[in-house]
Design a protein around this motif. Sequence first.
Motif, short mmCIF file in Angstrom:
data_model
loop_
_atom_site.label_atom_id
_atom_site.label_comp_id
_atom_site.label_asym_id
_atom_site.label_seq_id
_atom_site.Cartn_x
_atom_site.Cartn_y
_atom_site.Cartn_z
N MET A 1 -5.69 -1.38 -13.48
CA MET A 1 -6.68 -1.07 -12.46
C MET A 1 -7.80 -0.23 -13.07
SD MET A 1 -4.08 -0.37 -9.27
CE MET A 1 -2.86 -1.60 -8.82
N LEU B 1 2.08 1.56 -3.67
CA LEU B 1 0.97 2.02 -4.50
C LEU B 1 0.64 3.48 -4.21
CD1 LEU B 1 -1.30 1.31 -6.53
CD2 LEU B 1 -2.70 0.62 -4.56
N ASP C 1 -8.15 -0.28 -7.03
CA ASP C 1 -7.14 -1.32 -7.18
C ASP C 1 -7.87 -2.66 -7.24
OD1 ASP C 1 -5.11 -3.14 -7.03
OD2 ASP C 1 -4.38 -2.53 -5.06
N GLN D 1 -6.83 -5.44 -8.08
CA GLN D 1 -5.99 -6.60 -7.81
C GLN D 1 -5.97 -6.97 -6.33
OE1 GLN D 1 -2.13 -6.24 -9.67
NE2 GLN D 1 -2.97 -5.05 -11.37
N SER D 2 -6.40 -6.03 -5.49
CA SER D 2 -6.40 -6.31 -4.05
C SER D 2 -7.71 -6.99 -3.67
CB SER D 2 -6.24 -5.01 -3.26
OG SER D 2 -7.33 -4.15 -3.50
N TRP E 1 -1.13 -0.14 -14.88
CA TRP E 1 -1.38 -0.77 -13.59
C TRP E 1 -2.48 -1.82 -13.65
CZ3 TRP E 1 -1.48 4.16 -9.95
CH2 TRP E 1 -0.22 4.79 -10.02
N LYS F 1 0.82 -1.21 0.00
CA LYS F 1 0.00 0.00 0.00
C LYS F 1 0.85 1.26 0.00
CE LYS F 1 -4.24 -1.88 1.96
NZ LYS F 1 -3.86 -3.27 2.16
N ASN G 1 -11.53 -5.12 -3.10
CA ASN G 1 -11.09 -4.01 -3.94
C ASN G 1 -10.83 -2.77 -3.09
OD1 ASN G 1 -11.36 -5.62 -6.16
ND2 ASN G 1 -13.34 -4.82 -6.77
#
Length: 470
Positions: free
Chosen positions: A163, A138, A188, A190-191, A161, A135, A194
């Motif tokens: 995203m 990012l 994001d 990908q996390s 990215w 984090k 989200n």
Amino acid sequence: MASKESVCDSYLSLKPEKATIIEIIRSLFSSDLENERFIESSEEGKLERKWIILVSVIVQWVFLYIRVPLAKIGDVLQKWLNLISINGGLLMLFLNWLRGKVVEPDSLSSRSVLGNLDTRIELDKSIKPENTRYKAVLSIMAAKLSYENKDLVQSVVNHHWKMKFIGFYNFWNGYQGRDSTQAFLFKDTQSDPNLIVVAFRGTAPFNADAWRIDFDISWCQFNKVGKTHGGFMKALGMQPENRWPLELENDDQHSQFAYYTIRKMLKDLLQEDENAKFILTGHSLGGALAVLFAGVLAMHDCEYAWLLERLEGVYTFGQPRVGDEKFGEFMKEKFRNHDVRYMRYVYNNDLVPRVPFDDKALLFEHFGPTLYYNSCYGGKVLKEEPNKNYFSLRWFIPNRLNAVWELIRSFILPLVKGSEYREGWFMRLWRVAGLVFPGIPDHIPQDYVNLTRLGTLLLPKETPKVQHSE
């Protein structure tokens, strides 16, 4: 519980746009600043450190009158930096000019001045979402990207990215123009769950209105909250008469102010996805806006406590001081109650985290632990960064020796860590300038990106505790 209408109990408001050069000169020899028309204060007869107030007024007044030429200089410099970059260097630009084949940058290839100092746009793919660094990595990349134009921001988020870009905004901020407070949002994807990221732009080098905000020492004292930096609050959208109403009377007004617009966006997004959380981030002035955004949410916790519950963390880089000790205690309690991480990164001799001065008159103080990194990217958790007010004779020689090492390091680091850490000629010029003014190049995002990737401080999953002091 905070009231629905947060209003200053006391205040100092500086209005240099109302001052003439004659009035400013006269005020230098006056002991009665309260009667000057460019100073409004509820503290009649109680103003302290009057020379600091006058310096703030004079600096802001100068920025008012150089706003246009400063912007033009910035536009010319940015244009030439982009021309040199897209044409493959100064020599190739000259050759292309001779052949009549000069390549002109478009919105996707045109970068800000800060973007030309550090051209990296890719995330470090070796740092995954489950990594405790993720984090922070990012956040600083988002904070750095916030200086760029909308087309470039959207392209980087969506295509580099991978995203989801949500929105890009410029706001009116009480300092003449609409382009001084800028922010963007993305998700994001990908996390898990989200994560929504809100990134505020910091001080653009050739934006006089943004510099005015930094040098404005106006303040507001809110009941039960404490004293906050009036200049940053105005940039965030504080209303006339120093008010923070829960809602604006006219719904159309919401889109003019950063706090109200972004709060509405977050409200809608988080209601759509009950598992999503969000973080706030920014570099420099952007960091101040990020933490004060959370502060105004805390003032409005009568209606928006649920938003604080969904706030995962506030990540700031090179952030100036934003309030007094009472405000710090208020924020620490709110962050603790809502389990919000506050990660304030400071690199080496960066000047900006050390202003406004922490003294008995101004009462500006940082709160929470400092994640401090030296010029070798060695990290410590400190109560306060060393040399907290910067201008100390004891640090004069060590600061410049550090600047020499940073210049040497710019040649060594890419050989040791890889080509992505190579610094261009423009960044090295700033390193040279650092031999005279060490606190300036240390503020550039370049080193904040490096410390999140290379720093030796391994952070726990919860907010770090103070482990060392100096």
